[in-house]
Design an enzyme around this catalytic site. Structure first.
Site, mmCIF file in Angstrom:
data_model
loop_
_atom_site.group_PDB
_atom_site.id
_atom_site.type_symbol
_atom_site.label_atom_id
_atom_site.label_comp_id
_atom_site.label_asym_id
_atom_site.label_seq_id
_atom_site.Cartn_x
_atom_site.Cartn_y
_atom_site.Cartn_z
ATOM 1 N N PRO A 15 0.723 -1.098 -0.252
ATOM 2 C CG PRO A 15 -0.439 -1.277 2.359
ATOM 3 C CD PRO A 15 0.763 -2.167 1.171
ATOM 4 C CD GLU A 16 4.494 2.414 -3.305
ATOM 5 O OE1 GLU A 16 4.121 4.091 -3.746
ATOM 6 O OE2 GLU A 16 4.957 1.388 -3.739
ATOM 7 C CE LYS A 27 5.135 5.494 1.485
ATOM 8 N NZ LYS A 27 5.536 4.830 0.912
ATOM 9 N NE ARG A 35 12.711 -0.267 1.679
ATOM 10 C CZ ARG A 35 13.447 -0.920 2.425
ATOM 11 N NH1 ARG A 35 14.456 -1.039 2.438
ATOM 12 N NH2 ARG A 35 12.834 -0.352 3.590
#
Length: 316
Positions: free
Chosen positions: A2-3, A57, A279
DNA sequence: CTCGATCCCTGGACGC
DNA sequence: TGCGTCCAGGGATCGA
């Protein structure tokens, strides 16, 4: 994962399905992702969920103390304060695998359901999160305000000037800046990579070294991508589904994320994946050339860490 | 100030 | 079938 678009999707779903409902009871199971579990058990029962909206978020479940049945009754009186901001809210961060959705009580609890709010219409608003990278916090007044102040601009609302200022005043890599929630709130790994590809900017480029038109292109493309993703109800990569259990469709529009080794849609060059800002970062080496003087981002070569992990399972 | 490294956590993919 | 191992990632934290 979820972003912004996924959280927006869930928030909209909850706004239409549970806003106005009152919480009758709270049950907590694992609580290690909750700031102050006792406060939730103590303060939530009896509160009405007035409104649900996204903040970065996070989902903000705004709580009201007014009786659910009789809304304004005698409220707007002489000495009642004017439209105060948000006085009281439950913050919910879905982390990687969080779900927040209403269920009927006869639906069996799943393995990782950690929080249940019994609603006044008989349904249960359940929070489920296998990895518990999410977060939940009940906050009020100044504590709530200062928590929200930690976050940067909303990428859908940020102005050209503000965005440029935030990016070009930093010596960090652009990928790190996009992921930094105190710079922009809501952007995560997928949409950062997608926007950088569209704007043809290498993820390791230093923010201060972006040309003015690059910065503005990035802002516009990021905005367009996020809006399109919201329209398609987000990207379903791992197990994301909206508040009604429906997966999103934006993953079919990804241009670089998860496409390592496949051909760039613009030029055919093989998409590469490096680690930036800790990342996985996907980009096209041709469309997004390595900036001059960029520090080499090191790929695993020298680290082969095997970690030992003694861990105490915290339960309550 | 900025960075990488490490940790949190579990399910899924993969190798044997 | 069933292990073991690696990996994903948002964010906090720590040391360089």
């Amino acid at each position: 994962m979820p972003e912004l678009p996924e959280v927006e999707t869930v928030a909209r779903g909850l706004q239409s399905s549970v806003a106005g409902r009152r919480i009758l009871a709270v049950t907590l199971r694992k609580t290690d992702f909750i700031d102050d579990p006792a406060a939730i058990e103590r303060e939530l029962p009896g509160r009405q969920i007035a409104r649900i909206e996204r903040f970065g978020k996070f989902m903000l479940l705004q709580l009201a103390t007014t009786p659910a049945q009789s809304p304004p009754a005698s409220w707007p009186s002489e000495n009642s304060p004017p439209v105060e901001p948000i006085a009281e809210a439950l913050l919910v961060h879905l982390g990687m695998t969080g779900h927040l959705a209403p269920h009927f009580p006869e639906q069996p609890l799943t393995k990782h359901t950690h929080v249940t709010f019994v609603l006044d219409d008989g349904r249960e608003l359940r929070y489920t999160d296998a990895r518990r990278f999410g977060r939940m916090a009940y906050l009020t007044g100044a504590a709530l305000a200062s928590e929200l102040e930690r976050f940067g601009a909303d990428p859908l609302l940020v102005t050209k000037e503000d965005f440029a200022q935030r990016i070009r005043s930093s010596r960090s890599r652009i990928k790190a800046l996009l992921l930094d929630q105190s710079v922009l709130r809501g952007v995560g790994n997928i949409y950062a990579d997608e926007a950088l590809w569209k704007a043809k900017i290498h993820p390791a480029k230093i923010g201060a070294r972006l040309a003015g038109q690059e910065v503005e292109s990035l802002r516009k493309e990021l905005r367009k991508i996020l809006l399109k993703a919201i329209e398609l109800r987000g990207s379903s990569i791992s197990d994301f589904v909206d508040a009604g259990g429906v997966p999103g469709d934006y993953q079919q529009h990804h241009k670089v994320y998860g496409r390592e080794g496949r051909n760039c849609f613009r030029c055919g060059t093989k998409i590469r994946r490096i680690i930036a800002a800790g990342r996985g970062s996907h980009f096209c080496p041709h469309c997004q050339p390595t900036p001059r003087g960029a520090r080499r981002s090191r790929r695993g070569s020298s680290k082969k860490t095997k970690r030992n992990r003694p861990r105490a399972t915290s339960n309550r």
